[in-house]
Every structure is written in structure tokens, then in C-alpha cells.
Design an enzyme around this catalytic site. Structure first.
Site, short mmCIF file in Angstrom:
data_model
loop_
_atom_site.label_atom_id
_atom_site.label_comp_id
_atom_site.label_asym_id
_atom_site.label_seq_id
_atom_site.Cartn_x
_atom_site.Cartn_y
_atom_site.Cartn_z
N LYS A 125 8.35 -1.64 12.52
CA LYS A 125 8.51 -2.96 11.64
C LYS A 125 8.81 -4.07 12.40
O LYS A 125 9.51 -4.01 13.45
CB LYS A 125 9.29 -2.61 10.40
CG LYS A 125 8.71 -3.52 9.13
CD LYS A 125 7.49 -3.04 8.57
CE LYS A 125 6.89 -3.76 7.29
NZ LYS A 125 5.86 -3.14 6.62
N ASP A 165 2.31 -8.08 6.72
CA ASP A 165 3.19 -7.97 5.52
C ASP A 165 3.39 -9.19 4.87
O ASP A 165 2.41 -10.24 4.99
CB ASP A 165 4.41 -7.18 5.91
CG ASP A 165 5.38 -6.57 5.15
OD1 ASP A 165 5.04 -5.51 4.55
OD2 ASP A 165 6.12 -7.19 4.60
N ASN A 239 -1.47 -10.04 -2.20
CA ASN A 239 -2.64 -8.97 -1.89
C ASN A 239 -2.42 -7.58 -2.57
O ASN A 239 -3.52 -7.12 -3.28
CB ASN A 239 -2.58 -8.67 -0.15
CG ASN A 239 -3.72 -7.78 0.09
OD1 ASN A 239 -3.53 -6.47 0.12
ND2 ASN A 239 -4.83 -8.09 0.55
#
Length: 443
Positions: A125, A165, A239
Site C-alpha cells: 500500500k 485508492d 467510486n
């Protein structure tokens, strides 16, 4: 937690002031005590100790210049957490809340989420404390280029493949990928979530929201329920929330509430998704604008109140820890019988415990929102083949992946005595695959 207590103690000692990371690790370890009992060889080989320590933690400076010529300095992160089953895979988040602890919690979760997909991808990440809100297109482009100027040293199609993200959509991915190509002179699948003209995959935009509903549909069917005729609340309006709304509606549900970081809207007639998309994707405005188009709807400042609304199914798709113990009590009291996590760790440990004790059908994030990374892995496959599948082909693969994730979670829960506890099932199923690989590799 006896066998693994020292693991949790070491995490807290070695990672001070990182509560989100502590929470993520504790939630997993609580499910793994029984696994440790069954696999003493993993305890002896320190697999549990190793899996909570990132293989690599990268922090770097990101200087960029705004439209007025003033220079700013942000901090960039990339946590390459575990590569036992494949290259590091996980998104980049641009948000002022980003810090080392947040990125580590997200990267840790990503290990098990990626494992559950059945695809060969490890956990990672990254991101930055840069806030893209109110920034011009030129400022965002300059920031992304500066960010990639450093990040490119650590990523590659067979090493680490970032995605988007919060705060990082197809626009940002495009700028990041463009800078990578300039620096490295390579056309590879080093980033996913790309636009279709750049080698992106159909369904990737919809994947996390669709996948959430596909997973929850399996969980609901197992209990004789469905989305058809259900009243649904979805937090967020990005989203994930938008496409969870779309798929839930297609499956027969009525979504009556959505939110953003300022507040939430309620529309008893059902949220008009076209209006939401216009406000959020085209105009890039706040969700309170919805009431201008639909005067019968209401807007309320603050986000917590959304969980006080009556619903059958709740889909938290905003951010971590948005549902606390009190919110969980209210949802249960109002008759909510299913909760599916579209965001990463949106429910506190106390809230999750309440849902499980009260027999609420609960889809944990590392399983329920794995559709996005699964489709990112499918994008990687298409890039490797220099080929593109149709929308229907990718959507069918996504449905099968999410169905298989549910089956894995359910089977693992039952095998280890956690009947109907999909949290424990997801943790165990995700962990055991990675642990077996680490043990075999001598990691």
C-alpha cells in the site's frame, strides 16, 4: 489470545502511535489463535511474527509547485508488506490523513484480501498526505510527476504494482504512469486502474462496488435473503459507493441514503444515481447539491447520522472506523440484517463483535471489497498478454472470484469452529495460503 499475545505486544511496542495498524493486526490475530494451535511448525518458524512486519517501508519527500509558483513539500509512502505469493499489490491514497500507521494498516489488510482472490499477488500500500481537493488539474499533474520521480525506483510489473485508492482515480493514475514511462522508457503493467487507452481493463471502475454486492449476494442467499426489495444505506459517494449503488439497484434494492465527508442525503424514493454521478464525477461538488435537483430529498450535516436511518442492508463505503459501537447498536435496533464493508475497516472491533453476536450477516472488508484488487490483477494479466477481454468476460470472472471468496470464508469459518463468522473465515483463509507460502519459501 495466549499463543499470539507476544505478537500483539511486539506490534504495539515497535509501532507506537499507530492505532489503525494495531486495530487491524488485533482483529486478525484474534482469529488466528486456533490456527497457531493447529500449526505449531508455523509458531516455531515465527510465521506469525514475520507476517506483521513489513518486508520494506519506504518514506520519501515529494516537492511540488502550485499555480502561484509557491513550493510545497509532502510526504510519500510505500509499504511493501508481503511478497510470498506474488508481487506487492495495493493502492495509492492521496489524503491529508495519510501517515505511516494508516498505510501499514491498509497494507496489512491487503495481504489477506489479495490472498483471498486466489490470484498471485502480495500485499502492499502507499500514498501521500497530499490533499487533491481544491487543487487545479495542473497542480495535481505536477504533484503526481514529482511523486513518481521517487516511487519509480521501487516498483515494476514483477515487483510492485500500485493502483488507485482515495484521491487517486484514473486521472492521477494516468499522470503517474506517464511519468513512469518518461523515466523508464517502458510500457508495462506497472500500474493498474489505467484508462482504457493506456491498457486499463473494462469493469475496473465498477469492480469494488460490484464485487461488494456480488459477495453480499452470496452471503444473503446462504441465509435465504436477497437484495430484491431491500432498503439499502450506502455511506460515501465515491467510486465504490456509486457502483455499489448501481449493482444493488440492479439486484432489486432501493438505496435511500448516501454521504460525503460533510454530510448525508436521504431520498425516500430512492437515490437518483445519475444525479450523484453528475455532482461527483462531472461537477466535482459536494453532495448537498443533490437537493437542488430533488427538493423532496433531505440533507443533514455530519456523517454519523446516516447510520440512524432505518434500513435492511448497510454498505459502509467511505472510510475506516465510520461505524462504531453505538452506530452498530442503532442499526441492529432498526432491523438491519446485513452489513457489507466496501471501505477498508469501516467498522470498529466493538461494532463487528455486536454484528456477529446479533447474527447480522457481516461481510468483512478484506473479503467483501476484494473485487477492486481482483480486477486489478486481471488488468495485470491482460497487460502481460497484450490483450483485452470484453466487459462481459471480466464481469463474469469477477462474479466467480467473489463467489469463491465467499465459499473460502464460509468453509474456513466452519472448519475452525467459527460458524457463520465470515470475519474469522476471511482471516483464516487469507492467512493460511500466505503462511504456507512463507513456510515453504523459508521467508
Amino acid at each position: 489470545m495466549e499463543i499470539l499475545k507476544h505478537v500483539m505486544d511486539d506490534v504495539i511496542k515497535r509501532n507506537p502511535n499507530e492505532p489503525e495498524f494495531h486495530q487491524a493486526v488485533k482483529e486478525v490475530l484474534l482469529s488466528l489463535e486456533i490456527v497457531a494451535e493447529k500449526h505449531p511448525e508455523w509458531v516455531k518458524d515465527k510465521i506469525f511474527d514475520k507476517i506483521v512486519e513489513p518486508e520494506r517501508q519506504i518514506i520519501f519527500r515529494v516537492p511540488w509547485v502550485d499555480d502561484n509558483g509557491e513550493e510545497h513539500i509532502n510526504r510519500g509512502f510505500r509499504i511493501q508488506f508481503n511478497s510470498a505469493i506474488g508481487p506487492y499489490k495495493g493502492g495509492l491514497r492521496f489524503h491529508p490523513s495519510v501517515n505511516l500507521g494508516i498505510v501499514k494498516f491498509l497494507g496489512f489488510e491487503q495481504i489477506f484480501k489479495n490472498s483471498l482472490t486466489g490470484l498471485p499477488i502480495g500485499g502492499g500500500k502507499g500514498g501521500s498526505d497530499f490533499n487533491p481537493k481544491s487543487k487545479s488539474n495542473s497542480e495535481i499533474k505536477r504533484f503526481c510527476q514529482s511523486f513518481m520521480l521517487e516511487l519509480n525506483k521501487y516498483i515494476g510489473a514483477n515487483t510492485d504494482v500500485p493502483a488507485g485508492d482515495i484521491g487517486v482515480g484514473s486521472r492521477e493514475i494516468g499522470y503517474l504512469y506517464g511519468m513512469f514511462k518518461k523515466i523508464r522508457n517502458e510500457s508495462t503493467g506497472v500500474l493498474t486502474g489505467k484508462g482504457l487507452t493506456l491498457g486499463g481493463s473494462l469493469v475496473r471502475t465498477e469492480a469494488t462496488g460490484y464485487g461488494l454486492c456480488y459477495f453480499m449476494n452470496e452471503a444473503l442467499k446462504a441465509k435465504g435473503k436477497s437484495f430484491d426489495g431491500a432498503t439499502v444505506i450506502i455511506s460515501g459517494s465515491g467510486n465504490v459507493a456509486i457502483y455499489a449503488n448501481q449493482k444493488a439497484t440492479q439486484l432489486g434494492a432501493k438505496v435511500v441514503a448516501m454521504s460525503d465527508s460533510n454530510g448525508y442525503i436521504y431520498d425516500a424514493n430512492g437515490i437518483n444515481l445519475n444525479t450523484i454521478r453528475k455532482i461527483k464525477e462531472v461537477e466535482r461538488k459536494r453532495i448537498h447539491e443533490y437537493t437542488k435537483y430533488h427538493p423532496n430529498a433531505s440533507y443533514t450535516e455530519g456523517c454519523d447520522g446516516i447510520w440512524k436511518l432505518k434500513c435492511d442492508i448497510a454498505l459502509p463505503c467511505a472510510t475506516q472506523n465510520e461505524i462504531d459501537e453505538n452506530s452498530a447498536k442503532t442499526l441492529i435496533a432498526n432491523g438491519c440484517y446485513a452489513v457489507g464493508e466496501g471501505a477498508n475497516m469501516p467498522s470498529t472491533i466493538e461494532a463487528v463483535d455486536l454484528f456477529i453476536k446479533n447474527k447480522v450477516i457481516f461481510g468483512p472488508a478484506k473479503a467483501a471489497n476484494a473485487g477492486g484488487v481482483a480486477t486489478s490483477a486481471l488488468e495485470m494479466s491482460q497487460n502481460s498478454m497484450r490483450y483485452s477481454w470484453t466487459f462481459e468476460e471480466v464481469d463474469t470472472k469477477l462474479q466467480n472470484i467473489m463467489k469463491n471468496i465467499y465459499i473460502k470464508c464460509s468453509n474456513a469459518a466452519n472448519e475452525y469452529g467459527f460458524e457463520d463468522n465470515l470475519v474469522a473465515g476471511a482471516n483464516i483463509a487469507g492467512f493460511t495460503k500466505v503462511a504456507e507460502a512463507m513456510y515453504s519459501l523459508g521467508f
